[in-house]
Motif scaffolding. Structure first.
Motif, PDB file in Angstrom:
ATOM      1  N   ALA A  70     -23.573  10.936 -51.130  1.00 37.45           N
ATOM      2  CA  ALA A  70     -24.018  11.695 -49.963  1.00 37.45           C
ATOM      3  C   ALA A  70     -22.826  12.204 -49.171  1.00 37.45           C
ATOM      4  N   LEU A  71     -21.824  11.355 -48.984  1.00 36.82           N
ATOM      5  CA  LEU A  71     -20.628  11.773 -48.252  1.00 36.82           C
ATOM      6  C   LEU A  71     -19.934  12.928 -48.959  1.00 36.82           C
ATOM      7  N   PHE A  72     -19.733  12.798 -50.258  1.00 32.00           N
ATOM      8  CA  PHE A  72     -19.026  13.840 -50.998  1.00 32.00           C
ATOM      9  C   PHE A  72     -19.903  15.064 -51.248  1.00 32.00           C
ATOM     10  N   GLY A  73     -21.191  14.941 -51.009  1.00 33.72           N
ATOM     11  CA  GLY A  73     -22.049  16.117 -51.032  1.00 33.72           C
ATOM     12  C   GLY A  73     -21.748  17.065 -49.890  1.00 33.72           C
ATOM     13  N   ALA A  74     -21.047  16.570 -48.859  1.00 33.73           N
ATOM     14  CA  ALA A  74     -20.645  17.399 -47.720  1.00 33.73           C
ATOM     15  C   ALA A  74     -19.185  17.828 -47.812  1.00 33.73           C
ATOM     16  N   GLN A  75     -18.568  17.638 -48.971  1.00 32.29           N
ATOM     17  CA  GLN A  75     -17.166  18.025 -49.154  1.00 32.29           C
ATOM     18  C   GLN A  75     -17.006  19.536 -49.040  1.00 32.29           C
ATOM     19  N   TRP A  76     -15.932  19.970 -48.395  1.00 34.21           N
ATOM     20  CA  TRP A  76     -15.649  21.386 -48.265  1.00 34.21           C
ATOM     21  C   TRP A  76     -15.026  21.917 -49.563  1.00 34.21           C
ATOM     22  N   ARG A  77     -15.087  23.234 -49.726  1.00 33.02           N
ATOM     23  CA  ARG A  77     -14.551  23.854 -50.941  1.00 33.02           C
ATOM     24  C   ARG A  77     -13.053  23.621 -51.088  1.00 33.02           C
ATOM     25  N   ASP A  78     -12.330  23.461 -49.974  1.00 28.37           N
ATOM     26  CA  ASP A  78     -10.883  23.219 -50.073  1.00 28.37           C
ATOM     27  C   ASP A  78     -10.567  21.781 -50.456  1.00 28.37           C
ATOM     28  N   GLY A  79     -11.583  20.936 -50.573  1.00 28.97           N
ATOM     29  CA  GLY A  79     -11.407  19.559 -51.008  1.00 28.97           C
ATOM     30  C   GLY A  79     -11.519  18.531 -49.900  1.00 28.97           C
ATOM     31  N   TYR A 149     -15.489  11.729 -59.983  1.00 32.11           N
ATOM     32  CA  TYR A 149     -14.071  11.895 -60.325  1.00 32.11           C
ATOM     33  C   TYR A 149     -13.521  13.262 -59.911  1.00 32.11           C
ATOM     34  N   PRO A 150     -14.138  14.392 -60.289  1.00 33.11           N
ATOM     35  CA  PRO A 150     -13.547  15.672 -59.868  1.00 33.11           C
ATOM     36  C   PRO A 150     -13.551  15.867 -58.355  1.00 33.11           C
ATOM     37  N   ARG A 151     -14.518  15.286 -57.672  1.00 30.90           N
ATOM     38  CA  ARG A 151     -14.546  15.410 -56.209  1.00 30.90           C
ATOM     39  C   ARG A 151     -13.412  14.597 -55.585  1.00 30.90           C
ATOM     40  N   TRP A 155     -10.255  15.952 -53.387  1.00 28.69           N
ATOM     41  CA  TRP A 155      -9.968  15.337 -52.090  1.00 28.69           C
ATOM     42  C   TRP A 155      -8.497  14.952 -52.002  1.00 28.69           C
ATOM     43  N   HIS A 156      -7.996  14.265 -53.007  1.00 26.97           N
ATOM     44  CA  HIS A 156      -6.589  13.871 -53.001  1.00 26.97           C
ATOM     45  C   HIS A 156      -5.670  15.087 -53.091  1.00 26.97           C
TER      46      HIS A 156
END
Length: 435
Positions: A70-79, A149-151, A155-156
């Protein structure tokens, strides 16, 4: 052990403590994620969810996985992974700064759900890997690691490129909230250069649910609002000279290095090459130690180039990094008068010997279960099993006495801040099950 001055319920046995922690996580669950505390923090917070998943994995690996998804579902396109994901069902005025302040949905490349625009410490790769280990069959059936993994890599990558504002190889935080240690005394010097927004221009909601003496001052809050507003008005652009507050923080960079070790393990599971992650972890560890260590880990003010020489819990957090070359020296510092490992529990957020130490004032003295959990994890990594076992027992005793508080007086055990706090409950569950 010293009796607590602000006693919670009598949680005399580990079984009772376990049941109470389960009830808190169940009560704070909101369809797909867990709020830190129902009234004070009614949305999803980034590094809170990492710690919540670490505890929730023992109860339901699938729910712990959903928390992180759920958290990473809100990730921005820039990571970037935003520090708050707002729940549209919560009234707009329940928390400040809320969605209307951040205006994230107007930014290209952001998800449909409203979020903040800043980040929090990157504890997520470690949480994902620990969550996987708690239920590998469930994770494989759900495709958890191939999705995450790709998310995590994105992020990193955001942190090591867009947030490497000096070219040093370390990430910078551009707001005290990004450090996780909001009003730590170590930020006083760089914040002093920030012109605050007058308090008449914003309405604090935290004081509706918390004691003013235990929260940042209006002056500090005015500076926080200024930094966040300026970042928003610049389109959340990350440029070397574009931030009034820019700090290379030991806690964040340590979690980034530890996260690269976790990503190497995740890569091996999903069939990717773990080598780049191992190399990144080695580079981060070397740079962290070279640039921020001078007998202790101190943040570096990017604007002045100087180390910010306050002894805070953040300076102990690099112990979470496997193979840290100065691990022994950190443990010795923790055992000394500044932190009193073995007596002060949780470990104090700020130097016990400093004149400004205030045991009930947010990050200016009290102890937090999450940072003590990280130090406990580091003690085990570096072979200090007896110290780790003692810290574990003391933390469980403190929560038995005070209840599941947001933070505690490290010497008396008095509870402060929000009650029924989710990461306290979650990490208690993990500590109970520690082997």
């Amino acid at each position: 052990m010293t009796a607590c001055l602000d006693r919670g319920p009598d949680l005399g046995t580990l079984t009772e403590l376990d049941r109470a922690a389960r009830r808190i996580l169940a009560a704070n669950w909101r369809r797909h994620a867990t709020v830190p505390a129902a009234r004070l923090y009614p949305h999803q917070w980034s590094w809170d969810s990492a710690f919540i998943a670490i505890g929730q994995r023992h109860l339901s690996p699938a729910r712990a996985q959903r928390e992180l998804e759920a958290l990473f579902g809100a990730q921005w396109r820039d990571g970037r992974v935003p520090h708050i994901v707002f729940d549209p069902s919560v009234p707009a005025g329940a928390y400040f700064p809320g969605p209307s302040f951040w205006r994230s949905t107007a930014v290209p490349g952001t998800p449909g759900v409203p979020t903040s625009g800043i980040v929090q410490p990157p504890a997520h790769a470690l949480a994902v890997w620990l969550t996987f280990l708690a239920g590998p069959a469930t994770a494989r059936a759900r495709g958890f690691l191939p999705r995450m993994y790709p998310r995590l890599v994105a992020w990193h990558r955001y942190l090591t490129t867009r947030r490497d504002l000096t070219g040093s190889g370390l990430m910078s935080v551009v707001h005290p909230w990004e450090s996780g240690m909001d009003n730590s005394p170590t930020w006083d010097e760089p914040l002093s250069r920030v012109v605050p927004v007058p308090s008449a221009e914003f309405t604090r909601r935290d004081l509706d649910h918390a004691v003013a003496a235990e929260r940042p001052t209006d002056l500090d809050y005015g500076r926080y609002v200024r930094l966040a507003r300026d970042y928003r008005d610049a389109g959340y652009a990350d440029t070397a000279g574009g931030h009034g507050f820019t700090v290379e923080d030991p806690l964040c960079n340590a979690l980034l290095a530890a996260g690269e070790h976790a990503l190497a393990s995740i890569a091996g599971e999903v069939g990717a090459d773990p080598g780049p992650h191992r190399s990144a972890a080695a580079r981060l560890t070397e740079t962290l130690t070279t640039n921020l260590y001078d007998g202790f880990f101190f943040p570096r003010d990017v604007h002045t180039g100087r180390l910010l020489r306050s002894y805070t819990i953040g300076g102990l957090m690099p112990l979470v990094v496997p193979g840290l070359p100065v691990a022994g020296a950190l443990v010795e510092t923790a055992l000394g008068d500044r932190f009193r490992l073995g007596a002060a529990t949780p470990l104090p957020s700020y130097d016990l010997t400093a004149p400004g130490h205030t045991p009930g004032d947010y990050w200016r003295g009290p102890g937090w279960v999450n940072t003590s959990w990280l130090f406990w994890h580091g003690l085990r990594l570096h072979g200090h099993e007896a110290l780790a076992g003692d810290l574990r027992g003391r933390l469980l005793d403190r929560v038995r006495e005070a209840g599941f508080r947001e933070y505690l007086d490290p010497l008396t055990g008095a509870g402060h801040g929000a009650d029924r706090f989710s990461w306290t409950a979650a990490l208690v569950l993990d500590l109970i099950r520690a082997r």
